[in-house]
Design a protein around this motif. Structure first.
Motif: not given
Length: 280
Positions: A98-105, A109-126
């Motif tokens: 997934i992609v979220r495009g916005s200024l970091f701030w 925290p959950e819907r954008d930051i955590e979800l992106t890391m889970r789907i884009n990175t952690l899912a492949a690792m798991w």
């Protein structure tokens, strides 16, 4: 060098994010190359099921699995169901993202930051952690892992901080696993990391390609990634300007690179008008 038939014919292929876009194209390539079994993982069960029914008419045993890869328990359950049906996985394509495009701030925290890391990175690792021991143990045929990263994981870019972070992590992890497999002698398992620039799947609607970097079609992107995976290449970057930008960023002082990236290549403004896929 192995060809597509050597790697794919008679194999079991698992693809995440398989219901549409590049995931669907990987599945169609697998069928054309003679894959015996294909596991289509996606949160959109209806679309994945329809695709599985279509692909199965060619003689391949294609099955859809509803799996939310952002949840580790879903990944473990999906692996159990897939292996119960197919016994093994020979080719793993970690395509979901997934992609979220916005200024970091401005990111949630959950819907954008955590979800992106889970789907884009952690899912492949798991998922890879669940399947890799079996792939290592089975030396009867070549094994392949294709990890779909992004050129965003090679260069910082405004409005892409979280997405870029997820892909930087993907690249570092993916290439490290490749090295580990080689050093431990498991040379029948090859890991390829794919780093494309913008692809017109709809995920990056509104984004503009930097100078000399046309937005690729999904077919162009999947063909490059597929060919690299079959050959067992460590990394595939497309188009050629991705590698050029990586080289320039590596040798130029940061202030000079910032000027060139911003004013010459227009990398830093490429996401200024990003809208993304409606309803994503």
């Amino acid at each position: 060098m192995p060809n597509t038939r050597d790697v794919i014919a008679g194999s079991t292929v698992l693809i995440t994010g398989a219901a549409r876009g590049m995931g669907e194209l990987y599945a169609r390539r697998a069928v054309a190359a003679g894959a015996a079994r294909i596991a289509l993982w996606d949160v959109d069960e209806a679309t994945a099921t329809a695709l599985a029914a279509e692909l199965s008419r060619s003689g391949t045993d294609a099955r859809a699995y509803r799996v939310d890869v952002s949840r580790s328990e879903d990944v473990r359950d999906g692996v159990a169901r897939t292996l119960a049906d197919f016994d093994r996985v020979d080719v793993l394509i970690n395509n979901a993202g997934i992609v979220r495009g916005s200024l970091f701030w401005e990111h949630d925290p959950e819907r954008d930051i955590e979800l992106t890391m889970r789907i884009n990175t952690l899912a492949a690792m798991w998922l890879t952690r669940e399947l890799l021991p079996g792939m290592i143990a089975d030396t009867s045929r070549p094994k392949r892992i294709l990890n779909v990263a992004s050129a965003a994981g090679t260069l910082a870019n405004p409005h892409m901080s979280v997405y870029a972070a997820s892909k930087w992590a993907m690249i570092g992890w993916s290439d490290s696993v490749r090295l580990e497999l080689g050093r431990e002698g498991h040379r029948h398992v090859k890991v390829t990391t794919f780093c494309p620039s913008y692809v017109s799947t709809g995920m990056f609607a509104g984004a503009r390609g930097p100078l000399l970097t046309p937005i690729m079609t999904p077919r162009q992107a999947t063909r490059a990634a597929w060919d690299g995976m079959i050959a067992g290449r460590a990394m595939v970057t497309k188009p050629w300007t991705v590698k050029l930008a990586m080289a320039l960023r590596g040798v130029l002082p940061t202030p000079l690179w910032d000027v060139i990236a911003d004013r010459v290549f227009h990398v830093y403004s490429s996401m200024d008008h990003f809208t993304g896929r409606p309803g994503a």
